[in-house]
Structure formats: C-alpha cells, structure tokens
Motif scaffolding. Structure first.
Motif, PDB file in Angstrom:
ATOM      1  N   ALA A 164       0.835  -1.193   0.000  1.00 30.83           N
ATOM      2  CA  ALA A 164       0.000   0.000   0.000  1.00 30.83           C
ATOM      3  C   ALA A 164       0.870   1.242   0.000  1.00 30.83           C
ATOM      4  O   ALA A 164       1.800   1.367   0.782  1.00 30.83           O
ATOM      5  CB  ALA A 164      -0.906  -0.005   1.227  1.00 30.83           C
ATOM      6  N   ASN A 165       0.561   2.145  -0.902  1.00 29.47           N
ATOM      7  CA  ASN A 165       1.410   3.313  -1.092  1.00 29.47           C
ATOM      8  C   ASN A 165       0.513   4.494  -1.371  1.00 29.47           C
ATOM      9  O   ASN A 165      -0.220   4.492  -2.343  1.00 29.47           O
ATOM     10  CB  ASN A 165       2.342   3.016  -2.281  1.00 29.47           C
ATOM     11  CG  ASN A 165       3.370   4.087  -2.473  1.00 29.47           C
ATOM     12  OD1 ASN A 165       3.483   5.005  -1.678  1.00 29.47           O
ATOM     13  ND2 ASN A 165       4.118   3.969  -3.556  1.00 29.47           N
ATOM     14  N   LEU A 166       0.552   5.493  -0.524  1.00 22.60           N
ATOM     15  CA  LEU A 166      -0.338   6.634  -0.696  1.00 22.60           C
ATOM     16  C   LEU A 166       0.374   7.684  -1.527  1.00 22.60           C
ATOM     17  O   LEU A 166       1.203   8.433  -1.041  1.00 22.60           O
ATOM     18  CB  LEU A 166      -0.712   7.198   0.687  1.00 22.60           C
ATOM     19  CG  LEU A 166      -1.764   8.301   0.708  1.00 22.60           C
ATOM     20  CD1 LEU A 166      -3.046   7.820   0.071  1.00 22.60           C
ATOM     21  CD2 LEU A 166      -2.030   8.727   2.145  1.00 22.60           C
ATOM     22  N   THR A 167       0.065   7.705  -2.833  1.00 25.33           N
ATOM     23  CA  THR A 167       0.786   8.618  -3.707  1.00 25.33           C
ATOM     24  C   THR A 167      -0.064   8.987  -4.897  1.00 25.33           C
ATOM     25  O   THR A 167      -1.004   8.281  -5.238  1.00 25.33           O
ATOM     26  CB  THR A 167       2.093   7.972  -4.214  1.00 25.33           C
ATOM     27  OG1 THR A 167       2.689   8.853  -5.165  1.00 25.33           O
ATOM     28  CG2 THR A 167       1.794   6.664  -4.909  1.00 25.33           C
ATOM     29  N   ALA A 168       0.265  10.110  -5.523  1.00 21.01           N
ATOM     30  CA  ALA A 168      -0.420  10.479  -6.756  1.00 21.01           C
ATOM     31  C   ALA A 168       0.493  10.307  -7.961  1.00 21.01           C
ATOM     32  O   ALA A 168       0.152  10.685  -9.068  1.00 21.01           O
ATOM     33  CB  ALA A 168      -0.898  11.924  -6.679  1.00 21.01           C
ATOM     34  N   ASN A 169       1.649   9.720  -7.747  1.00 21.53           N
ATOM     35  CA  ASN A 169       2.633   9.578  -8.810  1.00 21.53           C
ATOM     36  C   ASN A 169       2.350   8.294  -9.593  1.00 21.53           C
ATOM     37  O   ASN A 169       2.459   7.209  -9.053  1.00 21.53           O
ATOM     38  CB  ASN A 169       4.030   9.518  -8.180  1.00 21.53           C
ATOM     39  CG  ASN A 169       5.107   9.369  -9.224  1.00 21.53           C
ATOM     40  OD1 ASN A 169       4.827   9.237 -10.409  1.00 21.53           O
ATOM     41  ND2 ASN A 169       6.348   9.391  -8.781  1.00 21.53           N
ATOM     42  N   PRO A 170       1.988   8.423 -10.862  1.00 19.23           N
ATOM     43  CA  PRO A 170       1.628   7.219 -11.603  1.00 19.23           C
ATOM     44  C   PRO A 170       2.805   6.304 -11.884  1.00 19.23           C
ATOM     45  O   PRO A 170       2.622   5.178 -12.305  1.00 19.23           O
ATOM     46  CB  PRO A 170       1.050   7.765 -12.911  1.00 19.23           C
ATOM     47  CG  PRO A 170       1.590   9.120 -13.048  1.00 19.23           C
ATOM     48  CD  PRO A 170       1.836   9.649 -11.686  1.00 19.23           C
ATOM     49  N   PHE A 171       4.029   6.782 -11.658  1.00 18.65           N
ATOM     50  CA  PHE A 171       5.166   5.919 -11.940  1.00 18.65           C
ATOM     51  C   PHE A 171       5.464   4.969 -10.798  1.00 18.65           C
ATOM     52  O   PHE A 171       6.269   4.060 -10.947  1.00 18.65           O
ATOM     53  CB  PHE A 171       6.425   6.765 -12.206  1.00 18.65           C
ATOM     54  CG  PHE A 171       6.310   7.622 -13.424  1.00 18.65           C
ATOM     55  CD1 PHE A 171       6.883   8.875 -13.463  1.00 18.65           C
ATOM     56  CD2 PHE A 171       5.630   7.169 -14.536  1.00 18.65           C
ATOM     57  CE1 PHE A 171       6.789   9.663 -14.596  1.00 18.65           C
ATOM     58  CE2 PHE A 171       5.531   7.944 -15.675  1.00 18.65           C
ATOM     59  CZ  PHE A 171       6.106   9.202 -15.702  1.00 18.65           C
ATOM     60  N   GLN A 172       4.814   5.203  -9.663  1.00 19.70           N
ATOM     61  CA  GLN A 172       5.090   4.331  -8.542  1.00 19.70           C
ATOM     62  C   GLN A 172       4.113   3.174  -8.513  1.00 19.70           C
ATOM     63  O   GLN A 172       3.102   3.172  -9.205  1.00 19.70           O
ATOM     64  CB  GLN A 172       4.972   5.124  -7.236  1.00 19.70           C
ATOM     65  CG  GLN A 172       6.080   6.126  -7.068  1.00 19.70           C
ATOM     66  CD  GLN A 172       5.955   6.839  -5.748  1.00 19.70           C
ATOM     67  OE1 GLN A 172       5.190   6.411  -4.884  1.00 19.70           O
ATOM     68  NE2 GLN A 172       6.690   7.915  -5.598  1.00 19.70           N
TER      69      GLN A 172
END
Lengths: 466, 282, 428
Positions: free
Chosen positions: A401-409
C-alpha cells in the motif's frame, strides 16, 4: 465429499426420476380409466394428470434433498463436536475449526496437520458413521416424501380435477422462484458481506479503517505474538484504486468517445461493419489476458523507457496497469456512446446542416450535447467497471500500500488486497480475512452508487424524442 | 403579330438560354431572378426522382411548390441548398444558379451556400438548447456578430421578425423544446433568419400545426416577403393560393406547370394541373 | 440589415478555420479507432509471438539399458514391481555413458539435469507398454529439461556472459554435442495438451485446467440456462406490473454490473463456509459463475421473447390456448435462437472469469486431472494466472500458449453464437 458420495446422490436422483416417470404414466392411465374411456369429460388432457402426479412425487423429495444438502454439513459437525470427549474439546473457535478440519480430512483419508491419536481417530470414525447415517436418512426421507406425495395426489385424481390449471400454477410458481433468485442473490451478497464486515469492525475500529493511512494487515500467528500489530487503514487502497481508475478513464473516455463518433458519423458502411465487431473483440478478451499483457509487455517497456529517460518507473507502476485497463474499457465506452449518438434524431442534424454548419460543428454543438446524459451515464458505468476490475491489477499492480499520486510508482488497490488476503491457507475468523469482506462491502456499495447515479443521470436528462 | 422588328427587339432582350437578360429585367421592372434552375435531375441510387426541372425563383416573392405526395417537391427544394448532399447515394445533375453563381461549382462551399439559403423543416426541430442559444447558433457559427451586444441585437431582431419576441423575451434561457408546436416552428424561422439569408426554404412548415398556429405563420411569411425570398413546399392548395405569388405544380417528378398563382389556380394550362386543383387526385 | 458583402466576407473568413477544424476532428476519430485496433493487434501479436514456440518441446534421445535385474529382480512379471524400479538411475547411467569424460560430482549433477525430472516416469510408462524392452538397450526419446528447451529455442542466448545465463559453457558444449549427434530434437508438444499442472515447465499441460473448465461450465450451464429462461419468460409474459416485479428487474440490472470478485466473496461466505461445499470443486465454481451469468441470460432472453410479434400470441389465444400453452408451444420455440445466442455469449464470458474462482479456492496447485464435479480442479484462466506468476522462463511461453488455447475456445464460441444468430434470425 468423495466420489462414492457423488455416485450415491446420482443414484438417488435417477431413482427419483424413475419414480416420477412411473407416477406420470399411472396418473395418465388413471385419468383415462376414471373417465370411462370418454376423454372429453376430463377437464384437461390426460397428460396433465400424469404431470400432476409426477410433480406430487418429485417435488417433496427434491425439497427434502435441498434441505439436506444445505444443512447436512452443519448438523454433522454439531453432533461431532458434542460427542468429542472433554479432553480433546477446546473452546477457542479457531482451534476448533482446525480440529474439525483435521477430523474431516482424516475421515476422507487425506493428510492432517497433527499426529493421529485414538481420540482423534474415534472422532473421525464417529464422523464417518454420521455421514453414512445421513445418507441413509436422505434416501429414506426422499422415498417417504415421494410416496406420501403420490398417495395424496392419487386421492385428487377425478375427471373434474383441474389438472392443467394446477400444473400451470406450479410452473408459474417455479418461474417466480427463478425470477426471485436475482433478489436472493443480492440479498445473499449484502447479508454475507455485512455479517462478516460487522465481525471485522468488532476487531478493528471503523475510524481506523476509513481514515487510517497505513495498511499492513497482519494478525497474531502464535499465542505469544502481540495481536494488534496489524494496521488496517484503507485510505492508501482507495487512493490506489482511484489513481489507476482515473488513468484508465483518461485513456478510455477520449478514445472510446472519438471512436464512437467516427464510427457513427464518418465511417463508410464497410469500415463500420469491420471495425465495430473488432472493437467488441477487445471487450471479450478475458481480463487475465490483459493482466498478462500488462505485466509481461507493457510494464517492462515503461520501465525501460523510464530508465532511458532518466527517471524511475516501477515495474508495477500504476501507469502500466491503468493504461491497459483503459484499453480494456474502450469498447465499453465506445459501444454505449455509439448507441446514444445514433439515437439522436436526424432532424436535429438536418437543422444544423441547414444553417450552414460543418459536420464536426454539428457533432460538437448539437449531437453530443443532445447525447450527453447517455454519454455521462456510460462513463460512470465504465468508471464503475474500472474500480471493480481485479485481474489486471492483481497481475500488474503492486501489493504494498502506497499513498501517492505519482503514476510511476507502484500502488495497490482494493481488489488486489481482497485477493491477497483470501488466497492461501487462512483461518476464517482472523481480522485479516474479515478485512477482505469489509473491503468487498465497500466495493459493492461504491459500484452500486455509481450505477444508480448513472441510471439517474440518464433518465433525468434524457431528451424524449417522439 | 411578330414583325421582324419585334423579333430583333425580342432577341436583344434574351440571353443564350432563352431567358431575359439582367438589363432587360431591370429596365422592365420585372422581378429579379434569384434562383435559376435548368434541367435538374435527381437520382437516389438507381431510382430517378426528378426529371428535367426548369424553374425560376424570383426575389422577394413567395413561390409555392404544390403537388401530390411523393412527387418530388421536397427533393427539389433540398437541391436549392444542397441538403441532398447529406444523403448517401443521392446524385444531382443540371444547372442550379443562385444570383448567377452555380451552386454545385467546386469553388462554392456548401457551408457558405447554406448561410445564404436557410431552411425550415416540416417538423420543428429546435436544438435542446435555450431559446437564445438556438437563435444565436447560426451567427455564432459563421462569426457574424462582433460582440455580445451585437449578438443580442441579432437575436432580438430575429425573434421579433419571426413574431416570437414578445412571447419569449423574458425567458430567453428557457429550453427551446419547451415551447408549443407553433412557437417552436417560429423559433426555427427566427433561427434561420438570424443568419441573414437571401432565401428561406420552407418544407411543409405548417403540416404539424393547428389552424391558428398555421395562420400565424402564413401572416409571418407575408411580412418576411419584404426582405427575403421564400420558397415553400405545401400539400395544401389553399395555403399556396393564400400565401404565394408564384406556384409550380409537380407531378411524379416532373414540373408540369409553373406561373403566377392566380393564373395557375383560375386558368391552368395543363389538364393535370386542372385535375389536381379540382381535387380529382392527390 | 447588414451589408450582404460584409456578411459574405465574414462567412468566407471563418471558412478556412472551420474546415481545418473539420479535418482535424475527423483525423482524431480515425486515430482513435486506429489506436484501439492497434492495441488489439499488439495484444494478439504479443501473445502469439511469445507462445507459438510452446507447441514444440525439446526431446533428448538416450540409450537406456533396461536392466532386468533392476526392473524385475525376481522375474515376477508383476507390473507393480516394475513400476518401482529406479528409472532415474537408468537415465543417469545413460547420460554418463554418452559423456564418459564427466568426472566431477558437480559436473555430473549438471549433466543429469539435461533430462527432465519427469524422464523417470516416461521410462516407466514405456516399459509398461513395451514389456519386451526389458533386458535390452534401446534409444528412447525423453523430455529434455526446460533450460535445455529454452536454449534450443533461442531464449537463452549463448553470447551472454556465462554467469548471467542459466546454461553454463560446459552444458552448452554437451547440448551442442547432442545436437550434432542427432540426439536432441524439437517435436510437437503433446504433453502440453495431455498433462495437468506441474512444477516443471516441460511437464506442465493445460488438460487439467481444460477439464476443470469443462466441468465448471457444465454446472454453470445446467443451472443458469433453465433458471434464466424461466425467469425471462415469467418477467416478459406473466409478471404483473407491480412493485415486486420492479424490484426484481432492478436487482437483475444491478447484478449485471456488480464486480465479479464480489460474487467470489459470496461463494466463499455462503457456499464454502456455510453450506460446506467442497473447496475448489467445479460444483462451487459453477454455482458462482451461474449466479454471475444469470442476468446476461435473463436480459438476452427477454429481448428475444419481446421480439416475437404479438400477432402470433393472439392467433394462439384465439384458438383457445391458455397463456402457458401460448408461451411454451409458440413463443418460446420462436425466441429460442435469440436465447441460445445470449446463453453462448454468457458462457463465453464465464469461461474467461478468474477473480471469483480465486476466491473459492481454485488457485491451488492441482496436478491430477479432475474426473468429476467434486474433485478439486482449476480452470483455464486461473491456470494462466498461476503460470504467469512462475519465475521459470519456460512458463512464459506456456502461459502465452495457454492464452492462445483459451482465446481459441472463446473465438469458437462467439463464432457459433454469430452463426446461430445469422442462421435463425427472423425479420418479423
């Protein structure tokens, strides 16, 4: 259940079928006998009397079978637990489950997780004994019920008896039952999800679930571990689902809409006849194939491009999963949009052409605004589909689970977690597995709300063309 | 009696196709020619719908095209603004000239043509937009208004000319589809006028309306005649007699007779015309 | 009124821009269609290009000495005794015989790996079928190891540095010697179509999954078709327009849009845990898929029934048929093609479903071919999912080949549906 059990059930069914056929034959013959050879005095055709008697024979027995099938397992387990000598019985439900599992496996001749002691063997033998008893009870019960049915039905056989009406009513009843199954299914889904979710929320507070930012579901494996070391904050999951779904819609919405416009308005008939079915093929490809494509072709490609460009694209990036999901949804958007665009009446287009508009102006300023409610509804349905999609993300998106808005992650989604939590050996009552049901309930409600809104938008704003 | 002198004088007034030259028209104070169509034929695939139509439409007059159903009136009408282009498999031949320009010339853009020749359809087809946006659609499209104030003026002017302004001036944002049938048709007329066409084509505009709304629109036609040329297709002979100055009678794809309305209805030259007018068929 | 020429100029000025916009718009549309079709093409190309090599498998020809003393020491002739012989040893001995220079223990282990670990079972099967081979030395073709297979097919490249590839230089030399000797060959991969799952790629096949899919779909069809048709008939012909009917219709439309994984959760909670059906059996899978396919069949069925014109119904009623007789004797037979088309399409969708079956446990490693509805099984899409996760290189091509098999079935089913529709479609 084993093969022998299958055969027994099959045998019982065949016997029941035979009995019913005999009942049909007898009923028909009896009707002719009662009418003293003048078939016209009968209310219905002789066949219907036969059908009536056959149904009297088969239905009670089948009903009994269904009841048996649903409750047999529970009843046997209840008796087995009650009969276990006190030394072996445990009050912890998880341990009890394991014990029952072992007894079941031992009885079926499979491997078990512990050493076989006499108590366990006795319990397993008792279990087997109960199984045999239950099959005997089934056979006896079914025969008794069908016999009783035939007797009761026989009494009713008179020339004036409205056999056809009776049979047709019965068929009606069956049909209503079949129709109600959809309602029952929804009911079953809601009830089972609610039930398990409520159990989950007894272990983990709803506040943590809905607003917590950390998702690392673990439960105690041994007695001495600290039980609450797991974090069940689902916000990263929502974020991941939303990120991937939005990327998917960014692909599917423009491509699907423009494709629909082109095929509805510009394409020559032959091109449309070829391209439309091919787009439908995109819709028919199983999602596991898309997942394979995403994981083995698209994701590595993106990672290479990223490396060449100098930035880090994860091999499980949201971008790869999102783009492939978008490709999968294109036919969805395109076919729904095509339908609403074609439904816009020609008179509106004529009016626009008559004023000197070009084709694209007519489409952009008249046709699309007229079709807009339908298009928006279609997009909402597509979004709902993206949110509920499982296999593409399971194979191409990440697990952490990763809270991010970066589509590369790499991100994970609700559906991935449901799968991960429930695959593999699990104790059914741990917070881990129940969390999957809570997520499932959330998913069900979200897609339901989206579908309802889509329907509402379409119906409220749709122009009614006479 | 035709003397040699008269003949020469006549020749001086004629052009190659046998019509009158422009100078002659002006000097004789004849009505100005707007549309000149010669030998127009229309094919839908293999089927021929119009056979050699020669017809003149004159400026600031209402020309009525009458005839029984399926005789090609609407097909002919749609040739005048090239609306037949939007139908697949439709083929138009012949000469169609608007103020001397060949309408089917490659250099002439149909878009531009339709800004000069507007159309009102049988069933009112207002866009699912506001009344204002419906009327402003054409001017916006062609960039005719220089500013918002300009556009407002155009909208008001068109709605007024269409006789709708007083009824809708305080609800311009209401959807056009919410008006009554007659009002919708007047809105469509306003919409067509807003582009400032030279010609307005009307394809049975009153067929879906009640008598009162019909009367309203016939009144409108008479007012519009001062500034626009109108060609109307109608299956009602009474309407043609009421509103038009010239009438053309079509039958089975042929133009049987055309001329002044009064003459057609009182002393038709062709027996078929006579039969149609007296109700023998159609 | 504005001057005619001013207006004309304004219109003319806007024309170029507008026509350019028209061309661009049209281009976007074509581009969108082209993009979608290109993705489709890319998908198929990827699958086929990765998978077509799986239809061939490398076999190695070994001279095996079927030692009678080893296979049948007491000369009993009993096949059970024969089955227990050390075939693995025979294969190893044969390899040692082919490469007598290999002395070091480590090298020998690498040598033995040239043949698949399943070679022993193959030898056993050969002996069982050809008992007269006992006591002879014969050349036998056995499956080669997947690394050898990958090397022969070119997936493992010899020009890569030795420590970066799975085949060492020594092994490469042995392989090349075998090839030169005519002892290494690619043949049609029958194992792929006849075997179940396996840890070793060279021994893995889709037959187990295909059989599982077959049983599961059978259950799905047996449940969803009658229930779906009955419900469609009722809703279209008999149902009064009341609240209950509305509720039913809303539910059906909703169910059609519920994510498939939720059905899996339902199956897990109700069918597995409450009713106690056997885990990962086609029976449970079939029931879950039937619930999913039901809305499709009902909706298609209703459309088909609705398209039968009322004149037929009225004619039958006029002759004194009851409502039920009208429906079952007249309407249903005429609507059947449409119903069947919808059913086939529903079945095709069910064949490709993976997520709900993962939930009910069909994700286990099943080696045996399922023989019935209650045997543990897996289905084709789940098999694809499992193989896609495996690290071995050889599984990539097998996964692609399995996808080709699945797509093949789907194409057949859809073509059948289209043919059915074309053949029996009536224009009323």
């Amino acid at each position: 259940m084993g093969k022998a059990d299958d055969v027994t059930v099959l045998l019982l069914m065949v016997i029941l079928l035979g009995l019913s056929a005999w009942a049909f034959h007898s009923g028909r013959r009896q009707a002719l006998v009662l009418s003293n050879g003048r078939a016209r005095t009968l209310h219905s055709l002789p066949e219907y009397y036969g059908f009536y008697l056959a149904l009297c024979c088969a239905t009670p027995a089948l009903g009994g079978f269904v009841v048996w099938a649903v409750f047999e397992q529970q009843i046997i387990e209840w008796f087995t637990i009650a009969a276990i000598s006190p030394g072996v019985r445990l009050d912890d439900p998880a341990k009890l489950d394991l014990l029952l599992n072992d007894i079941r496996n031992l009885a079926n001749g499979n491997i078990i997780s512990r050493a076989v002691d006499p108590d366990l063997q006795a319990a397993a033998d008792y279990y087997l004994g109960l199984r045999d008893l239950s099959f005997v009870a089934l056979a006896a019960g079914m025969l008794a019920l069908s016999g009783a049915g035939v007797v009761l039905g026989w009494v009713n056989l008179k020339p004036a008896f409205r056999a056809r009406a009776w049979v047709e009513h019965f068929v009606h009843f069956v049909m209503i039952g079949c129709s109600v199954i959809a309602v029952l299914t929804t009911f079953g889904i809601v009830m089972s999800l609610l039930f398990e979710s409520l159990r989950f929320f007894q272990m983990v507070s709803p506040i943590e679930f809905f607003f917590g930012l950390e998702w690392s579901p673990q439960t105690a494996l041994r007695d001495d571990q600290v039980a609450s070391s797991g974090r069940f904050g689902a916000v990263p999951l929502f974020a991941g689902t939303l990120l991937i779904s939005l990327i998917a819609m960014c692909i599917a919405a423009p491509v699907g809409l423009m494709a629909a416009i082109y095929m509805a308005e510009y394409a020559p008939v032959r091109l449309r006849a070829v391209a439309k079915p091919m787009l439908e093929i995109l819709a028919g490809i199983p999602t596991v194939v898309y997942g394979f494509f995403a994981a083995l072709t698209v994701a590595p490609l993106f990672r290479e491009w990223g490396a060449a460009g100098g930035f880090l694209i994860s091999s499980e990036s949201a971008l790869a999963a999102g783009i492939v999901m978008g490709i999968m949804i294109i036919p969805f958007v395109s076919s729904l949009s095509d339908d609403v665009i074609t439904a816009v009446p020609h008179s509106l287009r004529d009016g626009s052409f008559g004023l000197g508009a070009t084709k694209s102006e007519t489409i952009r300023k008249v046709v699309i605004p007229a079709a807009l409610p339908g298009i928006v509804g279609g997009l909402l349905l597509a979004m709902s589909r993206a949110i509920g999609e499982t296999m593409i993300v399971v194979m191409a998106a990440g697990l952490a689970a990763n809270l991010t808005a970066n589509p590369f992650q790499a991100v994970t989604t609700v559906t991935v977690q449901i799968v991960t939590l429930l695959i593999g050996d699990q104790e059914f009552d741990s917070a881990k597995t129940l969390a999957a049901f809570a997520l499932g309930l959330l998913l069900f409600c979200t897609t339901l709300v989206l579908n309802v809104i889509a329907l509402y938008v379409v119906n409220k704003y749709r122009e009614r063309y006479d | 009696m035709m003397t040699a002198e008269t003949k020469t004088t006549n020749e001086a007034h004629m052009d190659e196709d046998g019509g009158l030259t422009d100078d002659t028209v002006v000097s004789m104070n004849l009505p100005h020619l707007t549309f000149r169509t010669r030998n127009v034929e229309v094919f839908y695939g293999e089927t021929q719908a119009l056979f050699g139509i020669d017809l003149d439409i004159f400026r600031n007059q209402v020309t009525a095209l009458i005839g029984p159903s399926g005789c090609g009136k609407s097909t002919y009408l749609r040739c005048l603004n090239r609306m037949n282009d939007t139908i697949d498999g439709c083929c138009v031949t012949g000469i169609i000239e608007l103020d001397g320009d060949d309408v089917y010339d490659k250099a002439l853009d149909p878009v531009h043509l339709r800004a000069r020749v507007g159309m009102v359809f049988q069933k009112a087809n207002p866009f699912p937009k506001s009344i204002y946006d419906n009327t402003a659609y054409g001017p916006r499209l062609h960039g005719l208004a220089d500013s918002k104030a300009d556009l407002d003026d155009v909208v008001e002017g068109s709605l007024t000319k269409a006789g709708l302004w007083d009824e809708v001036k305080d609800r311009l944002d209401a959807p056009g589809t919410g008006l009554s049938g007659g009002q919708q048709q007047r809105l469509c007329i306003a919409r067509a006028i807003a582009v400032e066409p030279d010609v307005i084509l009307m394809d049975e505009p009153c067929s879906a309306l009640d008598p009162i709304a019909t009367a309203r629109i016939e009144e409108l036609m008479d007012e519009l005649r001062e500034n626009y040329t109108i060609v109307i297709v109608t299956h009602s002979m009474q309407q043609a007699a009421r509103v038009s100055q010239r009438t053309a009678f079509f039958h089975l794809g042929n133009l049987v007779e055309s001329g002044d309305t009064e003459q057609i209805f009182t002393k038709p030259s062709d027996q078929r015309t006579q039969d149609y007018i007296t109700g023998r068929f159609g | 009124m504005t001057d005619r020429s001013t207006k004309s100029a304004k219109v003319a000025a806007s024309l170029r821009r507008r026509h350019a916009a028209e061309r661009r718009f049209r281009l976007y549309g074509m581009g969108a269609v082209a993009f979608a079709l290109a993705c489709l093409g890319l998908l198929f190309f990827t699958v086929v290009s990765k998978g077509y090599t799986a239809f061939q498998q490398t076999y190695v020809k070994l001279p095996i000495y079927f030692d009678a003393g080893d296979i049948d020491p007491k000369n009993s002739g009993d096949p059970k005794v024969w089955a227990k012989a050390n075939y693995q040893g025979m294969a190893k001995k044969s390899l040692r015989g082919l490469f007598p220079d290999v002395k070091k223990r480590r090298d020998k282990r690498a040598l033995y790996k040239l043949a698949s670990s399943g070679a022993a079972y193959e030898l056993r099967a050969i002996v069982r079928e050809n008992p007269d081979l006992v006591g002879t030395t014969t050349d036998v073709w056995v499956t080669a190891d997947d690394d050898v297979d990958m090397f022969i097919k070119g997936y493992i490249r010899g020009d890569v540095a030795e420590n970066e590839r799975r085949i060492s230089n020594k092994e490469m030399a042995w392989i090349e010697a075998l090839v030169a000797d005519g002892r290494l060959e690619k043949r049609f991969n029958t194992t792929f179509f006849s075997a179940g799952d396996s840890r070793e790629p060279e021994l893995a096949g889709v037959w187990g999954a295909a059989a599982g899919s077959f049983f599961t779909l059978l259950v799905t069809l047996a449940l969803a078709f009658p229930i779906g048709v009955a419900a469609a008939i009722y809703l279209e012909e008999f149902a009064p327009k009341n609240k209950l009917t509305q509720v039913i219709e809303i539910n059906i439309n909703n169910l059609a849009a519920v994510p498939s994984i939720v059905f899996g959760l339902l199956g897990l909670a109700v069918f597995l845990n409450f009713i106690g059906m056997p885990r990962s059996a086609p029976l449970v899978g079939g029931v879950v898929l039937a619930l999913m396919t039901l809305p499709t069949i009902i909706i298609a069925g209703r459309a088909a029934i609705k398209s039968v014109p009322p004149s037929i119904r009225e004619a039958a009623l006029g002759l004194g048929a009851s409502r039920s007789q009208v429906v079952f004797h007249h309407v249903l037979p005429l609507a059947m093609p449409g119903v069947l088309t919808g059913t086939i399409i529903g079945m095709a969708q069910a064949l490709g479903e993976t997520a709900p079956l993962l939930m009910i446990g069909m994700v286990a490693f099943i080696v045996d071919i399922p023989g019935g509805f209650t045997d543990p099984a897996t289905v084709l899409p789940v098999q694809i999912y499992l193989w896609a996760d495996s690290p071995e290189r050889a599984f990539v091509e097998r996964t692609s080949a399995a996808i080709m098999v699945l797509l093949g079935f789907l194409i057949m089913m859809n073509l059948t549906a289209v043919w059915l529709r074309k053949k029996f479609e009536r224009r009323w």
